[in-house]
Design an enzyme around this catalytic site. Structure first.
Site, PDB file in Angstrom:
ATOM      1  N   ILE A  61      23.730  -0.724 -10.072  1.00  0.00           N
ATOM      2  CA  ILE A  61      23.141   0.175  -9.074  1.00  0.00           C
ATOM      3  C   ILE A  61      22.154  -0.684  -8.297  1.00  0.00           C
ATOM      4  CG2 ILE A  61      21.478   1.024 -10.805  1.00  0.00           C
ATOM      5  CD1 ILE A  61      21.306   3.644  -9.224  1.00  0.00           C
ATOM      6  N   SER A  62      22.317  -0.717  -6.977  1.00  0.00           N
ATOM      7  CA  SER A  62      21.481  -1.594  -6.149  1.00  0.00           C
ATOM      8  C   SER A  62      20.017  -1.194  -6.236  1.00  0.00           C
ATOM      9  CB  SER A  62      21.930  -1.528  -4.682  1.00  0.00           C
ATOM     10  OG  SER A  62      23.232  -2.019  -4.539  1.00  0.00           O
ATOM     11  N   GLN A  63      19.145  -2.167  -5.944  1.00  0.00           N
ATOM     12  CA  GLN A  63      17.723  -1.824  -5.944  1.00  0.00           C
ATOM     13  C   GLN A  63      17.443  -0.865  -4.792  1.00  0.00           C
ATOM     14  OE1 GLN A  63      16.915  -6.153  -5.227  1.00  0.00           O
ATOM     15  NE2 GLN A  63      15.057  -5.335  -4.322  1.00  0.00           N
TER      16      GLN A  63
END
Length: 215
Positions: A61-63
């Site tokens: 999950i991207s920042q």
């Protein structure tokens, strides 16, 4: 899960602003979509930190700040139809659904799509359709799209996706041949061709063809 406490929420939004996410509609959408719903297991206590975290199928999950920058770069209006290539956790798709009229999100991993759908249903996001498929070819039967966002890195903006972008539309995609050197690109489709803006250095998993083996 009841979401972050007010202090954590304030720190979360401050981190977004400090990384260049200043569009108030994007900030409001990110305030209203609880990232904690999309992070499972050991890493759930880190859901409100500005870091990427592991999810199923070897993905991340991207920042949040990268999600915010990409969403802001799309310049979404409430009448837009958006295609997201790479559902992943579903976090970015949920934010897009708060901003656009209609969102289609596609991923090569059936397990990720199934897990994301559970959260979408919990959030009652009725304008969001999630599909299992090879996103590198887009979704021609639902196109053309006002906005397209790709959450995996390609060597160049994929031709099928450029074809499915409306004139006047915007695509945001990470490009680069190595997982160490990638650049976030914004593509504007005009009547005369394409205009490209470089936004920032990023690191994403590669955009792969075919369906994934779910583990």
């Amino acid at each position: 899960m009841n979401g972050p406490n007010p202090e954590t929420q304030m720190q979360f939004l401050f981190a977004l602003r400090s990384k260049g996410v200043t569009d108030e509609s994007v900030l409001l959408a990110m305030e209203n979509i609880d990232r904690g719903l999309f992070v499972r297991g050991l890493f759930s206590e880190r859901a409100y930190e500005d870091v990427p975290l592991p999810i199923s199928c070897g993905q991340t999950i991207s920042q949040p700040s990268i999600v915010g920058v990409m969403t802001q770069a799309l310049q979404i209006s409430p009448r837009d139809t958006v295609l997201e290539v790479g559902t992943g956790s579903g976090y970015q798709a949920a934010i897009l659904a708060r901003l656009a009229r209609r969102v289609y999100t596609i991923d090569r991993h059936a397990r990720l799509v199934s897990e994301a759908r559970e959260v979408f249903n919990k959030l009652q996001l009725s304008n969001l359709t999630s599909l299992v498929g090879d996103g590198s070819f887009g979704l021609p039967e639902q196109g053309p799209f006002d906005r397209i966002v790709v959450t995996a890195a390609a060597e160049d903006p994929p031709g099928p996706l450029l074809t499915q972008l409306k004139v006047g539309g915007i695509m945001v995609v990470p490009v680069g041949q190595s997982d160490h050197v990638q650049t976030l690109i914004r593509v504007h489709k005009t009547a005369n061709g394409f205009e490209y803006d470089e936004l920032s250095p990023v690191r994403f998993v590669p955009l792969l063809e075919g369906l994934g083996k779910d583990t």
